[in-house]
Enzyme design. Structure first.
Site, mmCIF file in Angstrom:
data_model
loop_
_atom_site.group_PDB
_atom_site.id
_atom_site.type_symbol
_atom_site.label_atom_id
_atom_site.label_comp_id
_atom_site.label_asym_id
_atom_site.label_seq_id
_atom_site.Cartn_x
_atom_site.Cartn_y
_atom_site.Cartn_z
ATOM 1 C CB CYS A 101 -12.469 6.408 -0.736
ATOM 2 S SG CYS A 101 -12.017 8.044 -0.129
ATOM 3 C CB CYS A 150 -9.572 8.541 -2.052
ATOM 4 S SG CYS A 150 -10.085 8.236 -0.361
ATOM 5 C CG ASP A 151 -9.957 6.485 -5.469
ATOM 6 O OD1 ASP A 151 -8.793 6.921 -5.386
ATOM 7 O OD2 ASP A 151 -10.346 5.472 -4.875
#
Ligand code: NAP
Length: 314
Positions: free
Chosen positions: A134, A137-138
């Site tokens: 992701c 997300c990261d």
């Protein structure tokens, strides 16, 4: 708690089914599962969902859908469904979640799909420590360092493009020498100065530092078998998804990849009253809009099925 209809999943298929079912006065219970809003909440800009000429962020789109479903009376339950069974005598479905059991006369499974990893040694321990699926997300954790994305589809290209905001360089590793992503996406990625495509390549091994964080990868040339090291601080895996169909057990047939097989060009499974919509039942299109369309059809078909259970008054 009992319901006429339970919908499992809160991606575009689940929320669209919820909007239609709620408007038909079925007061559906909608189980959110481990990822509220589904895969779109991990994407950035959605540019191909009709109605948004300027694009819309995945999380914003899913939030709007959830509000629309709740406005018409759908009740969202923040629990993960573990199994769906059916009582032989009553024909009622029993939906068992992490917190209890619920009964319903009809169920729509719209549980989507989960990111796949290649299954290399040490993989599980590295997830969250330099290995992720992701970018949204990261990605921001990896500023001014080199990273790589694995895959040649739309997801890989989208992730690679997004990561150019943070990383010093984005290597796009693909096992062949042509991308399968849409032409527009290919063009965007291949013309970007920060993205370096690495063709005919897979990861043979992850390298980790003394703290257990990923610090590089060993690459394998798929043509020559040659190995070489690449210094990257994070690997973003984008090699497809596996359908989350296990919870319905034998109530639905699945294909060899695990996608639920529906009957006669409908969303019905082999079990009367159990319907499937979205990526869990779609090995071909897997788009937000096609999932939403299937969610609509599942709700209409579930509504018709529920009508057949009502006593006929003469
Ligand atoms: P995908 O299209 O199935 O692509 C997966 C990629 O991973 C392929 O390039 C495949 O290589 C590669 N791959 C698979 N297994 C691998 C392995 N073990 N090792 C190395 N590489 C491997 O998956 P996706 O990109 O997630 O897209 C899924 C669907 O969602 C598609 O229909 C796509 O169009 C759609 N999508 C659309 C958008 C958008 O329109 N904005 C964004 C994301 C996704 P091969 O090419 O050699 O098979």
């Amino acid at each position: 708690m009992d319901a006429k209809l339970i919908i499992i999943g809160t991606g575009p298929a689940g929320y669209t089914a919820a909007i239609y079912a709620a408007r038909a006065d079925l007061a559906p219970l909608v189980f959110a599962g481990p990822q509220l809003g589904g895969q779109l909440t991990t994407t950035t800009e959605v540019e191909n969902f009709p109605g948004f000429p300027e694009g819309i962020s995945g999380p914003d789109l899913m939030f709007a859908m959830s509000q629309q479903a709740e406005k018409f009376g759908a009740k969202i339950i923040y629990e993960e469904v573990l199994s769906v069974t059916r009582e032989e005598c009553s024909g009622q479905f029993v939906v068992t979640s992490s917190a209890g059991a619920y009964k319903a006369s009809a169920v729509i499974i719209a549980t989507g799909a989960t990111a796949r990893y290649p299954g290399l040694p040490g993989e599980k321990e590295l997830v969250g420590h330099g290995l992720t699926a992701c970018a949204t997300c990261d990605g921001s954790f990896y500023r001014d360092v080199p990273v790589c994305v694995v895959g040649g589809g739309d997801s890989a290209c989208e992730e690679a493009h997004f990561l150019t905001r943070f990383a010093s360089r984005v290597y796009l590793l693909h096992r062949r020498d042509t991308l399968r992503a849409s032409k527009a996406m290919q063009q965007r990625v291949l013309s970007h100065e920060k993205i370096t495509p690495v063709w005919n390549t897979t990861i043979a091994e992850y390298k980790r530092d003394a703290d257990g964080e990923l610090c590089g990868v060993v690459l394998r040339d798929t043509q020559s078998g040659e190995l070489r090291e690449l210094d990257v601080k994070c690997v973003f895996m984008a090699i497809g998804h596996s359908p989350n169909s296990r919870i319905v057990g034998h109530l639905a047939d699945v294909d060899p990849a695990g996608f639920i097989i529906t009957q006669n060009n409908s969303t019905a499974t082999k079990t009367p009253g159990l319907f499937a919509a979205g990526d869990v039942a779609d090995p071909i299109y897997r788009q937000a809009i096609s999932a939403a369309g299937m969610g609509c059809r599942a709700a209409l078909e579930a509504e018709r099925y529920l009508l057949t259970l009502e006593p006929v008054t003469l």
